[in-house]
Design a protein around this motif. Structure first.
Motif, PDB file in Angstrom:
ATOM      1  N   VAL A  25      33.005  36.567  49.840  1.00  0.00           N
ATOM      2  CA  VAL A  25      33.720  35.891  50.927  1.00  0.00           C
ATOM      3  C   VAL A  25      35.226  36.096  50.776  1.00  0.00           C
ATOM      4  O   VAL A  25      35.924  36.366  51.759  1.00  0.00           O
ATOM      5  CB  VAL A  25      33.360  34.388  50.951  1.00  0.00           C
ATOM      6  CG1 VAL A  25      34.278  33.606  51.867  1.00  0.00           C
ATOM      7  CG2 VAL A  25      31.907  34.217  51.365  1.00  0.00           C
ATOM      8  N   THR A  26      35.735  36.002  49.571  1.00  0.00           N
ATOM      9  CA  THR A  26      37.162  36.216  49.332  1.00  0.00           C
ATOM     10  C   THR A  26      37.565  37.647  49.677  1.00  0.00           C
ATOM     11  O   THR A  26      38.611  37.879  50.279  1.00  0.00           O
ATOM     12  CB  THR A  26      37.518  35.902  47.868  1.00  0.00           C
ATOM     13  OG1 THR A  26      37.122  34.561  47.572  1.00  0.00           O
ATOM     14  CG2 THR A  26      38.995  36.069  47.604  1.00  0.00           C
ATOM     15  N   GLY A  27      36.731  38.602  49.322  1.00  0.00           N
ATOM     16  CA  GLY A  27      37.015  39.997  49.642  1.00  0.00           C
ATOM     17  C   GLY A  27      37.025  40.257  51.140  1.00  0.00           C
ATOM     18  O   GLY A  27      37.892  40.978  51.645  1.00  0.00           O
ATOM     19  N   ALA A  31      40.292  41.426  53.262  1.00  0.00           N
ATOM     20  CA  ALA A  31      40.265  42.632  54.083  1.00  0.00           C
ATOM     21  C   ALA A  31      40.698  42.326  55.514  1.00  0.00           C
ATOM     22  O   ALA A  31      41.443  43.097  56.124  1.00  0.00           O
ATOM     23  CB  ALA A  31      38.862  43.239  54.064  1.00  0.00           C
ATOM     24  N   HIS A  32      40.250  41.198  56.046  1.00  0.00           N
ATOM     25  CA  HIS A  32      40.639  40.802  57.401  1.00  0.00           C
ATOM     26  C   HIS A  32      42.140  40.555  57.484  1.00  0.00           C
ATOM     27  O   HIS A  32      42.807  40.994  58.435  1.00  0.00           O
ATOM     28  CB  HIS A  32      39.869  39.546  57.807  1.00  0.00           C
ATOM     29  CG  HIS A  32      40.174  39.096  59.196  1.00  0.00           C
ATOM     30  ND1 HIS A  32      41.144  38.166  59.471  1.00  0.00           N
ATOM     31  CD2 HIS A  32      39.655  39.467  60.382  1.00  0.00           C
ATOM     32  CE1 HIS A  32      41.209  37.974  60.763  1.00  0.00           C
ATOM     33  NE2 HIS A  32      40.313  38.749  61.357  1.00  0.00           N
ATOM     34  N   GLU A  33      42.688  39.852  56.522  1.00  0.00           N
ATOM     35  CA  GLU A  33      44.120  39.558  56.518  1.00  0.00           C
ATOM     36  C   GLU A  33      44.953  40.821  56.358  1.00  0.00           C
ATOM     37  O   GLU A  33      45.989  40.982  57.015  1.00  0.00           O
ATOM     38  CB  GLU A  33      44.458  38.567  55.400  1.00  0.00           C
ATOM     39  CG  GLU A  33      43.911  37.182  55.632  1.00  0.00           C
ATOM     40  CD  GLU A  33      44.519  36.509  56.849  1.00  0.00           C
ATOM     41  OE1 GLU A  33      45.751  36.619  57.059  1.00  0.00           O
ATOM     42  OE2 GLU A  33      43.753  35.886  57.608  1.00  0.00           O
ATOM     43  N   THR A  35      44.072  43.853  57.265  1.00  0.00           N
ATOM     44  CA  THR A  35      43.960  44.603  58.511  1.00  0.00           C
ATOM     45  C   THR A  35      44.905  44.038  59.563  1.00  0.00           C
ATOM     46  O   THR A  35      45.591  44.787  60.265  1.00  0.00           O
ATOM     47  CB  THR A  35      42.513  44.570  59.034  1.00  0.00           C
ATOM     48  OG1 THR A  35      41.648  45.130  58.044  1.00  0.00           O
ATOM     49  CG2 THR A  35      42.370  45.350  60.317  1.00  0.00           C
ATOM     50  N   ALA A  36      44.961  42.717  59.681  1.00  0.00           N
ATOM     51  CA  ALA A  36      45.861  42.089  60.643  1.00  0.00           C
ATOM     52  C   ALA A  36      47.318  42.396  60.308  1.00  0.00           C
ATOM     53  O   ALA A  36      48.121  42.690  61.200  1.00  0.00           O
ATOM     54  CB  ALA A  36      45.621  40.583  60.677  1.00  0.00           C
ATOM     55  N   ALA A  37      47.674  42.349  59.041  1.00  0.00           N
ATOM     56  CA  ALA A  37      49.047  42.648  58.634  1.00  0.00           C
ATOM     57  C   ALA A  37      49.386  44.110  58.907  1.00  0.00           C
ATOM     58  O   ALA A  37      50.499  44.429  59.331  1.00  0.00           O
ATOM     59  CB  ALA A  37      49.241  42.319  57.156  1.00  0.00           C
ATOM     60  N   SER A  38      48.432  44.991  58.688  1.00  0.00           N
ATOM     61  CA  SER A  38      48.646  46.417  58.948  1.00  0.00           C
ATOM     62  C   SER A  38      48.866  46.674  60.431  1.00  0.00           C
ATOM     63  O   SER A  38      49.744  47.459  60.816  1.00  0.00           O
ATOM     64  CB  SER A  38      47.453  47.216  58.445  1.00  0.00           C
ATOM     65  OG  SER A  38      47.599  48.574  58.780  1.00  0.00           O
ATOM     66  N   LYS A  39      48.094  46.006  61.278  1.00  0.00           N
ATOM     67  CA  LYS A  39      48.268  46.167  62.720  1.00  0.00           C
ATOM     68  C   LYS A  39      49.637  45.654  63.156  1.00  0.00           C
ATOM     69  O   LYS A  39      50.301  46.262  64.002  1.00  0.00           O
ATOM     70  CB  LYS A  39      47.159  45.444  63.480  1.00  0.00           C
ATOM     71  CG  LYS A  39      45.830  46.140  63.389  1.00  0.00           C
ATOM     72  CD  LYS A  39      44.762  45.393  64.169  1.00  0.00           C
ATOM     73  CE  LYS A  39      43.420  46.076  64.021  1.00  0.00           C
ATOM     74  NZ  LYS A  39      42.365  45.373  64.741  1.00  0.00           N
ATOM     75  N   MET A  40      50.079  44.544  62.580  1.00  0.00           N
ATOM     76  CA  MET A  40      51.391  44.003  62.911  1.00  0.00           C
ATOM     77  C   MET A  40      52.488  44.967  62.475  1.00  0.00           C
ATOM     78  O   MET A  40      53.437  45.238  63.212  1.00  0.00           O
ATOM     79  CB  MET A  40      51.583  42.640  62.253  1.00  0.00           C
ATOM     80  CG  MET A  40      52.909  41.999  62.547  1.00  0.00           C
ATOM     81  SD  MET A  40      53.176  41.611  64.274  1.00  0.00           S
ATOM     82  CE  MET A  40      52.166  40.159  64.429  1.00  0.00           C
ATOM     83  N   GLN A  41      52.366  45.536  61.288  1.00  0.00           N
ATOM     84  CA  GLN A  41      53.363  46.486  60.801  1.00  0.00           C
ATOM     85  C   GLN A  41      53.389  47.738  61.672  1.00  0.00           C
ATOM     86  O   GLN A  41      54.470  48.264  61.965  1.00  0.00           O
ATOM     87  CB  GLN A  41      53.075  46.873  59.352  1.00  0.00           C
ATOM     88  CG  GLN A  41      53.540  45.854  58.358  1.00  0.00           C
ATOM     89  CD  GLN A  41      53.320  46.326  56.929  1.00  0.00           C
ATOM     90  OE1 GLN A  41      52.586  47.274  56.669  1.00  0.00           O
ATOM     91  NE2 GLN A  41      53.966  45.652  55.990  1.00  0.00           N
TER      92      GLN A  41
END
Length: 58
Positions: A25-27, A31-33, A35-41
């Motif tokens: 669950v932590t992994g 991964a979701h967080e 991915t979201a940060a990468s999209k924002m960058q």
């Protein structure tokens, strides 16, 4: 076949399973967080100024 002297506890197996589930669950959350940060960058690096996530109306 069954040896009655080996009445081992299942507690270590259940603890190991619980640890594995927590790690999974932590992994997935990480991964979701990431991915979201990468999209924002990616949005910011392309020069856009409005990169906010738009939430749909409920």
């Amino acid at each position: 076949m069954d040896d009655p002297d080996q009445g081992g506890s299942r507690r270590p197996a259940i603890a190991g399973l619980a640890i594995a589930v927590v790690l999974l669950v932590t992994g997935l959350w990480l991964a979701h967080e990431l991915t979201a940060a990468s999209k924002m960058q990616d949005c910011l690096m392309s020069g856009r100024t409005n990169c906010n996530v738009i939430e749909p109306a409920r």
